[in-house]
Design a protein around this motif. Structure first.
Motif, PDB file in Angstrom:
ATOM      1  N   UNK A 148      32.608  42.368  29.959  1.00 54.95           N
ATOM      2  CA  UNK A 148      32.893  41.339  30.965  1.00 54.95           C
ATOM      3  C   UNK A 148      33.363  41.932  32.291  1.00 54.95           C
ATOM      4  N   UNK A 149      33.805  43.198  32.259  1.00 57.24           N
ATOM      5  CA  UNK A 149      34.213  43.820  33.521  1.00 57.24           C
ATOM      6  C   UNK A 149      33.043  43.875  34.503  1.00 57.24           C
ATOM      7  N   UNK A 150      31.811  43.817  33.990  1.00 54.94           N
ATOM      8  CA  UNK A 150      30.638  43.864  34.858  1.00 54.94           C
ATOM      9  C   UNK A 150      30.499  42.592  35.697  1.00 54.94           C
ATOM     10  N   UNK A 151      31.230  41.567  35.339  1.00 56.63           N
ATOM     11  CA  UNK A 151      31.202  40.319  36.099  1.00 56.63           C
ATOM     12  C   UNK A 151      32.397  40.216  37.046  1.00 56.63           C
ATOM     13  N   UNK A 152      33.039  41.335  37.308  1.00 57.88           N
ATOM     14  CA  UNK A 152      34.142  41.376  38.257  1.00 57.88           C
ATOM     15  C   UNK A 152      33.835  42.421  39.325  1.00 57.88           C
ATOM     16  N   UNK A 153      34.396  42.231  40.489  1.00 55.30           N
ATOM     17  CA  UNK A 153      34.248  43.210  41.562  1.00 55.30           C
ATOM     18  C   UNK A 153      35.425  44.178  41.510  1.00 55.30           C
ATOM     19  N   UNK A 154      35.317  45.341  42.172  1.00 56.59           N
ATOM     20  CA  UNK A 154      36.404  46.327  42.107  1.00 56.59           C
ATOM     21  C   UNK A 154      37.763  45.783  42.542  1.00 56.59           C
ATOM     22  N   UNK A 155      37.753  44.841  43.498  1.00 56.54           N
ATOM     23  CA  UNK A 155      39.025  44.292  43.992  1.00 56.54           C
ATOM     24  C   UNK A 155      39.311  42.900  43.435  1.00 56.54           C
TER      25      UNK A 155
ATOM     26  N   UNK B 142      44.484  39.826  32.075  1.00 59.13           N
ATOM     27  CA  UNK B 142      44.713  39.611  30.638  1.00 59.13           C
ATOM     28  C   UNK B 142      44.063  38.301  30.202  1.00 59.13           C
ATOM     29  N   UNK B 143      44.257  37.264  31.019  1.00 57.18           N
ATOM     30  CA  UNK B 143      43.655  35.971  30.696  1.00 57.18           C
ATOM     31  C   UNK B 143      42.138  36.049  30.747  1.00 57.18           C
ATOM     32  N   UNK B 144      41.606  36.712  31.760  1.00 56.80           N
ATOM     33  CA  UNK B 144      40.147  36.793  31.937  1.00 56.80           C
ATOM     34  C   UNK B 144      39.479  37.428  30.717  1.00 56.80           C
ATOM     35  N   UNK B 145      39.992  38.579  30.290  1.00 59.58           N
ATOM     36  CA  UNK B 145      39.348  39.280  29.178  1.00 59.58           C
ATOM     37  C   UNK B 145      39.684  38.630  27.829  1.00 59.58           C
ATOM     38  N   UNK B 146      40.839  37.994  27.726  1.00 60.26           N
ATOM     39  CA  UNK B 146      41.165  37.256  26.495  1.00 60.26           C
ATOM     40  C   UNK B 146      40.239  36.058  26.344  1.00 60.26           C
ATOM     41  N   UNK B 147      40.056  35.312  27.447  1.00 60.61           N
ATOM     42  CA  UNK B 147      39.132  34.176  27.424  1.00 60.61           C
ATOM     43  C   UNK B 147      37.741  34.644  27.017  1.00 60.61           C
TER      44      UNK B 147
ATOM     45  N   UNK C 165      43.126  32.028  39.857  1.00 60.13           N
ATOM     46  CA  UNK C 165      42.974  33.108  38.888  1.00 60.13           C
ATOM     47  C   UNK C 165      42.356  32.617  37.580  1.00 60.13           C
ATOM     48  N   UNK C 166      42.697  31.410  37.166  1.00 62.07           N
ATOM     49  CA  UNK C 166      42.081  30.876  35.959  1.00 62.07           C
ATOM     50  C   UNK C 166      40.630  30.478  36.211  1.00 62.07           C
ATOM     51  N   UNK C 167      40.308  30.083  37.452  1.00 59.50           N
ATOM     52  CA  UNK C 167      38.947  29.615  37.743  1.00 59.50           C
ATOM     53  C   UNK C 167      37.906  30.716  37.647  1.00 59.50           C
ATOM     54  N   UNK C 168      38.325  31.966  37.633  1.00 61.77           N
ATOM     55  CA  UNK C 168      37.366  33.073  37.578  1.00 61.77           C
ATOM     56  C   UNK C 168      36.520  33.045  36.308  1.00 61.77           C
ATOM     57  N   UNK C 169      37.054  32.508  35.227  1.00 61.51           N
ATOM     58  CA  UNK C 169      36.283  32.510  33.977  1.00 61.51           C
ATOM     59  C   UNK C 169      35.089  31.563  34.065  1.00 61.51           C
ATOM     60  N   UNK C 170      35.201  30.524  34.882  1.00 63.10           N
ATOM     61  CA  UNK C 170      34.069  29.616  35.078  1.00 63.10           C
ATOM     62  C   UNK C 170      33.138  30.141  36.165  1.00 63.10           C
ATOM     63  N   UNK C 171      33.691  30.727  37.209  1.00 60.93           N
ATOM     64  CA  UNK C 171      32.879  31.238  38.316  1.00 60.93           C
ATOM     65  C   UNK C 171      32.057  32.457  37.907  1.00 60.93           C
TER      66      UNK C 171
END
Length: 607
Positions: free
Chosen positions: A24-31, A42-47, A187-193
């Motif tokens: 899932x890190x591939x769906x995040x940018x470096x910053x 923690x929430x992002x990868x747990x979700x 921060x929680x919205x990232x899992x949907x975006x």
């Protein structure tokens, strides 16, 4: 029942869930998490772990039943299906990194049937794809082997406990998201975006009813400094000079393009005779959300969710603020549903969001009265922008007096249940036209006030709508809006009185997305290239226009051509319809799809 066999169908999906979570890190940018609280990653990868483990469990469940009859067949089928799911996930990560879009059937159609318009496959690229697929199959095979090993041991935690842990974890993650969504937490919205196939639950109404969250928390704008998905505009707007005219938008919700007649709208018709009339003008959406969004931003409606999450605002409002304009918003319906206060007006946290009144008639009058009061208070040396948004036509409501019952017979009471393909539309359509006639009187009042109280020679006045309204015009049982992309729902009036420009009828096709790239350079002196903030064209430039216009609704995106509609439907399938909404004879993939893909991701942050 073979308990070892059932253990396997718990261990295997959960082990793969770990792989999904790591990838899932591939769906995040470096910053992505720079400056974010510690709990955010923690929430992002747990979700990600709990969500994709749950999806894997669902996919494996049918094969667990098959394994009761034939263990080898059940396990083999589960291995193949979950491996393919892993391949999809990895493939989507590459698409997302390049375009900030997720893979769907339409994109596959464009890629495989588009003749290289979107993606052309070189020999080395094909080899890399094969290697990646092989790596996915090997990773799944390792999980398969470990699941078999664990199934033959006596672990400290029973598989049933792990299953319960996964379900509880998913429930907690969904709950965190629901509260985060209500409080506009970025921060929680990232899992949907960011994550593919992610559809976390929203339960604002339940939270309000139970008193856990107040209505103000849900619907009041909160500005955030968190980094969102949007990169819009691409560069800071550089605006100075220009014509500097005042700008007034008079927008009527759900006004059809064919209502500008002496019979239905005498005041607007009189106004149009001394104005510029765009005769083939389309909204950017067949609903209010996307119609207004595209009008103020100049970018497709598909950006709505990202704009809302990022609070990115609109280029028009930002340019007006840069130039020091007084800005007044006077909408009859609340600007919180849809959440315009968090999208197009996100940089105006103190905006007027509601009108007083018990019904659309009273609220329309309140909006007009407030606009009149505001205009008289604007300093004479200050340029201004006013947005009036009337709602009576949308509700097909009007004072049922002799003065306004011009079209008869009319439907006394709207009952949507009665609508069918055999229903006589005349009374309903007459009711709608009566509401249009009533709203024309309100527009006449607004135009009269403007003529008497402002410098009309220094003011641009626009009369338009957010979308059309259908009354079974196609004979396919479509009523209202948000249903199809025919001209009855997508085409809207667009009338402009522009100082120094002669009245004329313009016949080439234009769009709501063309408004921003017209106003910013001409009126507000913005020197950025248009591609920095819009995908539209100057309204007054007939050459170089696209062979299509973008139109969106809640679940579909359409590219409306002159003779057909290219549609990406609810499940991501590309389809082709003629203007009457029948299957089009021309089923060819259009050559502009690469452009569409670029413009649909241009304003999203890239890795």
């Amino acid at each position: 029942m073979n308990t070892k066999n059932m253990k396997f169908f718990i261990y295997f999906p959960l082990l793969l869930g770990l792989i999904f979570s790591i990838l899932s890190f591939r769906f995040t940018s470096p910053d992505e998490f720079t400056g974010a609280p510690v709990w955010s990653p923690v929430y992002f990868f747990s979700y990600s772990f709990f969500y994709y483990s749950f999806l894997n469990l669902l996919l494996a469940a049918p094969f667990a039943l098959i394994s009761l009859v034939n263990k080898k067949v059940g396990k083999f089928c589960a291995y193949i299906v979950l491996s393919v799911f892993l391949i999809f996930f990895v493939t989507d990560s590459f698409v997302y990194q390049q375009f900030r879009l997720h893979l769907n059937i339409a994109m596959l159609q464009m890629t495989l049937l588009g003749g290289g318009q979107v993606v052309s496959f070189s020999g080395s690229m094909i080899l890399q794809i094969c290697l990646l697929m092989g790596a996915c199959f090997i990773a799944a095979l390792v999980c398969f082997w470990l699941a078999n090993v664990l199934s033959n041991t006596q672990p400290r935690f029973k598989p049933s406990y792990l299953l319960a842990f996964t379900l509880v974890g998913l429930f907690v993650c969904q709950g965190v998201y629901g509260f985060g969504f209500a409080y506009h937490n970025p921060y929680t919205s990232k899992v949907e975006e960011n994550l593919p196939l992610s559809r976390p639950l929203h339960f604002n109404k339940l939270l309000i009813k139970t008193g856990l969250v107040s209505r103000e928390d849900v619907y009041t704008f909160k500005k955030t400094d968190a980094k969102g998905a949007m990169n819009y505009p691409l560069s800071k707007l550089d605006c100075s000079g220009g014509e500097g005219y005042n700008i007034v938008f008079l927008v009527v919700d759900a006004l059809r393009f064919d209502m500008i007649t002496e019979q239905t709208m005498p005041n607007v018709t009189a106004f149009s005779k001394n104005a510029i009339n765009f005769k083939d003008h389309y909204s950017g959406g067949i609903n209010t959300r996307h119609g207004i969004f595209t009008l103020f931003t100049g970018i497709p409606g598909s950006y709505w969710d990202s704009s809302k999450a990022s609070k990115s605002g609109s280029a028009l409002i930002k340019a007006l603020q840069t130039r020091g304009y007084e800005i007044g918003l006077f909408a009859s319906a609340p600007l919180t549903m849809p959440e315009f206060n968090q999208t197009v007006f996100a940089t105006l946290p103190d905006a007027r969001l509601n009108s007083k009144g018990n019904n659309p008639i009273e609220k329309d009058e309140s909006a007009i009265e407030d606009m009149e009061k505001w205009l008289t208070s604007v300093p004479k040396n200050k340029p201004f922008f006013a947005f009036l948004f009337l709602d009576s036509v949308h509700s097909a409501i009007f004072p049922e007096t002799e003065e306004f019952t011009v079209f008869k017979p009319y439907w006394k009471e709207v009952n949507q249940i009665k609508l069918s393909n055999d229903f006589d539309r005349t009374p309903y359509f007459n009711r709608y036209k009566n509401s249009v006639f009533f709203t024309d009187k309100n527009l006449g009042r607004a135009l009269s006030f403007l003529g008497k109280n402002i410098d009309i020679d220094k003011t641009i006045i626009v009369i338009t709508s957010d979308h059309g309204e259908e009354f079974n015009d196609t004979g396919k049982n479509y009523w209202g809006h948000n249903g199809n992309f025919t001209k009855y729902q997508a085409q809207i009036p667009f009338i402009v009185k522009w100082p120094g420009k002669a009245s004329i009828d313009i016949g080439y096709r234009t769009s709501a997305l063309d408004v921003v790239p017209t106003l910013l350079p001409r009126v507000l002196g913005c020197k950025n290239p248009v591609s920095d903030y819009s995908v539209g064209k100057d309204l007054f430039e007939p050459s170089g226009r696209n062979p299509f216009v973008y139109v969106s609704n809640y679940s579909k995106d359409a590219f409306v051509e002159k003779d057909r509609v290219v549609l990406i439907n609810e499940i991501g399938v590309l389809s082709f319809l003629d203007p009457a909404y029948n299957p089009a004879k021309d089923q060819s993939v259009p050559p502009y799809l690469k452009q569409v893909l670029e413009e649909s991701s241009r304003f999203l942050k890239k890795h």
